[in-house]
Design a protein around this motif. Structure first.
Motif, short mmCIF file in Angstrom:
data_model
loop_
_atom_site.label_atom_id
_atom_site.label_comp_id
_atom_site.label_asym_id
_atom_site.label_seq_id
_atom_site.Cartn_x
_atom_site.Cartn_y
_atom_site.Cartn_z
N GLY A 36 0.82 -1.20 0.00
CA GLY A 36 0.00 0.00 0.00
C GLY A 36 0.86 1.25 0.00
N GLY A 37 1.94 1.23 0.77
CA GLY A 37 2.84 2.38 0.78
C GLY A 37 3.47 2.61 -0.58
N GLN A 38 3.84 1.52 -1.27
CA GLN A 38 4.41 1.66 -2.60
C GLN A 38 3.38 2.23 -3.59
OE1 GLN A 38 7.80 0.97 -3.42
NE2 GLN A 38 7.77 1.06 -1.19
N LEU A 93 -1.52 -5.87 -6.41
CA LEU A 93 -0.83 -6.90 -5.63
C LEU A 93 -1.14 -6.74 -4.14
CD1 LEU A 93 1.13 -9.27 -5.77
CD2 LEU A 93 3.02 -7.65 -5.57
N GLY A 94 -1.17 -5.50 -3.66
CA GLY A 94 -1.46 -5.27 -2.26
C GLY A 94 -2.85 -5.71 -1.86
N SER A 95 -3.85 -5.40 -2.68
CA SER A 95 -5.22 -5.81 -2.37
C SER A 95 -5.37 -7.32 -2.42
CB SER A 95 -6.20 -5.14 -3.33
OG SER A 95 -5.93 -5.52 -4.67
N ALA A 96 -4.59 -7.97 -3.30
CA ALA A 96 -4.67 -9.43 -3.40
C ALA A 96 -4.00 -10.11 -2.22
CB ALA A 96 -4.01 -9.90 -4.70
N VAL A 97 -2.92 -9.52 -1.71
CA VAL A 97 -2.16 -10.14 -0.62
C VAL A 97 -2.71 -9.75 0.75
CG1 VAL A 97 0.10 -10.23 0.50
CG2 VAL A 97 -0.06 -10.30 -2.00
N ASP A 98 -3.03 -8.46 0.94
CA ASP A 98 -3.41 -7.96 2.26
C ASP A 98 -4.89 -7.67 2.41
OD1 ASP A 98 -0.72 -8.03 3.07
OD2 ASP A 98 -0.35 -6.06 2.18
N GLY A 99 -5.66 -7.82 1.35
CA GLY A 99 -7.09 -7.57 1.44
C GLY A 99 -7.40 -6.12 1.76
N ARG A 100 -8.38 -5.90 2.64
CA ARG A 100 -8.78 -4.53 2.96
C ARG A 100 -7.73 -3.77 3.76
NH1 ARG A 100 -15.19 -5.14 4.79
NH2 ARG A 100 -15.94 -5.97 2.78
N ALA A 101 -6.78 -4.48 4.32
CA ALA A 101 -5.73 -3.84 5.13
C ALA A 101 -4.53 -3.42 4.28
CB ALA A 101 -5.28 -4.78 6.23
#
Length: 319
Positions: free
Chosen positions: A36-38, A195-203
């Protein structure tokens, strides 16, 4: 050494220092969702860069063929998003010095592969400089402890940087450093968000706190907007090999700034390693693109065909 080459060396050195400082700034974002930061970093970097592109000729973007768009997407995935993800994964099972040392070998790999891709021979002087730079990076960072997984991820990180150096130049010739960075940031933000939404979901993303905001702002302005533009500008003028050698300044910059924020110390090893990196850069990266290497066939700095492919020397229309 031509004026354009001297400017390229200066741009590359400044960009490497900014990237090195960003490693220290990243330590302040240890608990922030990484992908998310990226995504936020590259999205805001794209918006800032777009402001500078408003009054410039954007016609080169329309000249990108589908093949070059695919190349740019792949290079961005490997050299921006993939590189950062690999370093993070490596540091889960390895000391931070391990990916630093492995990535520090990038100049050697690039110095060998660049001329081979043009059916040439590596210059012994440039390869020698690359070996000295890699040795200096290892001394600065220390060897550290790791397992097989950490070593593999470190090699993946190095591969991402090598891909960026060797395969971005055809797109760079069309767009120039500023437009290339702008397009790369847009693509990288989408890749990191997906990639972030796929790996970390809503977080996958959240509001940063004060320290995280400051670190993120540094990454956006100093590293993304300024550093990456200078990085591509250096490749445009001194070629992939020259910029790879200058990337040896990254661990030196990180080692010098880490004590300022209490995340490291500076001792004899860092001093000796810094001197080795400086010597390696002086041996290889400051060779004029128009100078021939008497010890070998025309290498990645001297050969005209390599200069055309890998961007050494200033070209018409360069920012």
């Amino acid at each position: 050494m031509t004026r354009a080459h001297r400017l390229g060396v200066l741009m590359g050195a400044v960009s490497a220092v900014l990237v090195g400082v960003s490693f220290v700034a990243s330590s302040k974002m240890a608990h922030y969702p990484f992908l998310g930061g990226q995504a936020v970093r590259y999205a805001l970097g794209f918006l800032l860069l777009a402001v500078f592109c408003v009054r410039r000729n954007r016609a080169p973007v329309r000249r990108l063929t589908p093949r070059l768009w695919v190349r740019l997407t792949g290079v961005t995935a490997a050299g921006l998003v993939g590189f950062n993800v690999a370093v993070l994964c490596a540091e889960r099972t390895a000391e931070p010095a391990v990916p630093g040392v492995v990535v520090g070998c990038t100049p050697v790999v690039v110095a060998i592969l660049a001329p081979l891709m043009e059916s040439g021979r590596p210059s012994r002087r440039v390869v020698g400089g690359a070996l000295v730079v890699a040795a200096g990076a290892a001394v600065v960072q220390g060897l550290g402890r790791t397992d097989a997984v950490g070593l593999v991820w470190s090699l993946v990180a190095m591969s991402g940087e090598v891909v960026m150096a060797l395969f971005v130049v055809p797109v760079l010739r069309v767009l120039g450093p500023l437009l290339l960075t702008t397009c790369a940031c847009a693509i990288a933000s989408v890749e990191a968000a997906v990639l972030g939404s796929a790996v970390d979901g809503r977080a996958w993303v959240r509001m940063p706190d004060g320290a995280e905001t400051a670190a993120l702002a540094w990454q956006i302005v100093a590293v993304t907007v300024v550093g990456i533009v200078l990085w591509f500008g250096a490749i445009h003028r001194i070629g992939a090999v020259g910029m790879a050698l200058l990337s040896g300044l990254i661990p030196v910059s990180a080692a010098l700034t880490a004590p300022l924020v209490g995340t490291g110390t500076f001792g004899v090893g860092q001093l000796v390693g810094s001197l080795l990196v400086a010597g390696g850069v002086a041996l290889g990266a400051t060779v004029s693109p128009d100078a021939s290497d008497t010890d070998a066939d025309p290498g990645p700095v001297a050969a005209p065909s390599v200069r055309r492919r890998y961007g050494a020397g200033r070209r018409r229309g360069a920012p």
